[in-house]
Design an enzyme around this catalytic site. Structure first.
Site, PDB file in Angstrom:
ATOM      1  N   SER A 130      -9.271   2.220   8.980  1.00 27.46           N
ATOM      2  CA  SER A 130      -8.824   1.962  10.343  1.00 27.46           C
ATOM      3  C   SER A 130      -7.560   1.119  10.449  1.00 27.46           C
ATOM      4  O   SER A 130      -6.919   1.111  11.493  1.00 27.46           O
ATOM      5  CB  SER A 130      -9.942   1.269  11.136  1.00 27.46           C
ATOM      6  OG  SER A 130     -10.246   0.003  10.570  1.00 27.46           O
ATOM      7  N   HIS A 174     -14.489   6.344  11.851  1.00 28.07           N
ATOM      8  CA  HIS A 174     -13.267   6.693  12.576  1.00 28.07           C
ATOM      9  C   HIS A 174     -12.932   8.175  12.481  1.00 28.07           C
ATOM     10  O   HIS A 174     -11.865   8.593  12.939  1.00 28.07           O
ATOM     11  CB  HIS A 174     -12.098   5.856  12.059  1.00 28.07           C
ATOM     12  CG  HIS A 174     -12.206   4.410  12.418  1.00 28.07           C
ATOM     13  ND1 HIS A 174     -11.733   3.892  13.602  1.00 28.07           N
ATOM     14  CD2 HIS A 174     -12.777   3.365  11.755  1.00 28.07           C
ATOM     15  CE1 HIS A 174     -11.981   2.594  13.657  1.00 28.07           C
ATOM     16  NE2 HIS A 174     -12.623   2.256  12.550  1.00 28.07           N
ATOM     17  N   LYS A 226     -17.099   5.295  18.951  1.00 23.68           N
ATOM     18  CA  LYS A 226     -15.655   5.532  18.937  1.00 23.68           C
ATOM     19  C   LYS A 226     -15.367   6.864  19.627  1.00 23.68           C
ATOM     20  O   LYS A 226     -15.382   6.942  20.846  1.00 23.68           O
ATOM     21  CB  LYS A 226     -15.144   5.436  17.506  1.00 23.68           C
ATOM     22  CG  LYS A 226     -15.333   4.016  16.945  1.00 23.68           C
ATOM     23  CD  LYS A 226     -14.869   3.873  15.536  1.00 23.68           C
ATOM     24  CE  LYS A 226     -14.936   2.420  15.070  1.00 23.68           C
ATOM     25  NZ  LYS A 226     -16.275   1.825  15.095  1.00 23.68           N
TER      26      LYS A 226
END
Length: 399
Positions: free
Chosen positions: A191, A219, A249
């Protein structure tokens, strides 16, 4: 003599090192919103609307009406909270429906939902209790903490370096018994750098050594290959022993998950303490994540994200910025800590929120602005972002 804690002194030390953080209240969750300074116990006063390039809400689904309606329906038909551990009375049809869809998306036999991605990482590593964990040096804090809690020993290998992993596995084999259990753990998308682990090569190394491979797709879930992750994009579902990720996310909800074979899931639901001793994920969160996953799999939302990513990357590079990585996370390299913090502040003056990332989160001399686009950013939002970076960069002196 005092045996307490001098927290004021600790806070001053963080302030002196430019490491003290402050809460900012967001009026709403979306591509644009207003922010207010931490009001402590008082009511919040919001400022001007800004364009947000700082959230992990990659598909822009957190304020999507379809996802909101799914959460509402989950609350009305199942309840606002699970009310207990899922091993007691907190296992609901909302959880099971989400887990079936996650397993199908991850091309695994079964999935298990946790209260957070952090809980999934710590609980899984602790439950497996490997004699040795081999961990990428840039893995997420939840993986690091999982190793601290559950690993007999943690061996850190060089970032995204299968050959260094192979060397460390061979060194371990030379000095250890043949009955040790080994777990290799890596993020798929990192990330802070926006780069991708070489998963196929890691699979090769793990298979040669007889180690298990666990991949955290926090992610990547929802962003690649029909709602899957990098594991699915690379066609490695049958070679990765443990797939793990978050619902908070791209899937715009809350919680984490583990996907794998039947024996893995059955063992975790019995032995992962962060699952066994936690109240089940709130049913509205499970319902919202399931709808977000459906949208990611069945619509062009991911294509829209990648179009925005490419426009931004090309725009930054045309100005003279260096952009790291190869994913939807765009780390714009600045270098100096003070320059990055100044650029962050100047971007806000131009109505764009994108955070400065500085040491110790990243190495000295590599401070950066982390830009996180959403699929819902408009052409006007993108132009505003690029214009802000150009003007702010010139004002700070990094362009």
């Amino acid at each position: 003599m005092s045996h307490g804690f001098d927290l004021d002194s600790r806070l001053r030390k963080r302030e002196d090192r430019d490491l003290r953080r402050h809460l900012e209240v967001a009026e709403s969750v979306g591509a644009r919103t207003r922010f207010g300074e931490d009001p402590k116990g008082e009511a919040t006063e919001f400022g001007e609307e800004t364009v947000v390039f700082a959230a992990n809400n990659y598909l822009g689904l957190a304020d999507d009406g379809r996802v909101q309606r799914a959460a509402e329906l989950g609350a009305r038909t199942v309840g606002t909270g699970a009310g207990a551990s899922r091993l007691v009375t907190g296992d609901t049809r909302a959880h099971r429906a989400l887990e079936r869809d996650l397993a199908a998306c991850k091309r695994s036999e079964r999935a298990l939902v946790f209260s957070s991605g952090y809980a999934a990482n710590v609980g899984t590593i602790d439950a497996l209790a490997p004699d040795a964990v081999f961990s990428d040096e840039l893995n997420h804090a939840s993986i690091i903490d999982g190793c601290r809690v559950g690993a007999g020993e943690t061996v850190v290998y060089d970032h995204c370096d299968p050959e260094d992993l192979r060397a460390k596995l061979e060194a371990r084999a030379a000095g250890a018994g043949t009955d040790e259990s080994w777990l290799v753990v890596t993020d798929s998308v990192f990330s802070m750098d926006g780069d991708v682990a070489p998963l196929a090569a890691l699979c090769d190394v793990c298979e040669e050594a007889g180690a298990w491979l666990m991949v955290d797709e926090a992610h990547a879930t929802g962003v690649f290959d029909g709602g899957g992750g990098v594991v699915q994009r690379e066609g490695l579902s049958d070679r990765v022993d443990i797939q793990l990720g978050t619902l908070s996310k791209a899937l715009a909800s809350q919680g984490g998950y583990v996907a794998g074979d039947e024996a893995l899931i059955e063992y975790l639901l019995n032995a992962a303490r962060s699952f066994v001793f936690s109240t089940g994920l709130a049913p509205p969160a499970a319902a919202a994540a399931r709808e977000a996953l459906r949208i990611a799999r069945e619509t062009d939302r991911t294509d829209r994200l990648w179009t925005t990513v490419e426009r931004l990357r090309e725009g930054f590079e045309a100005m003279g910025y260096e952009v790291l990585g190869e994913t939807h996370i765009l780390p714009v390299l600045v270098g100096d800590r003070a320059d990055a913090l100044a650029l962050d502040e100047e971007l806000r003056e131009h109505g764009v929120v994108a955070p400065a990332i500085r040491p110790p989160t990243v190495p000295e001399g590599t401070s950066r602005i982390r830009v996180a686009p959403m699929a819902t950013h408009t052409d006007a939002d993108v132009e505003r972002c690029l214009d802000a970076f150009e003007r702010a960069g010139e004002e700070v002196g990094v362009l």
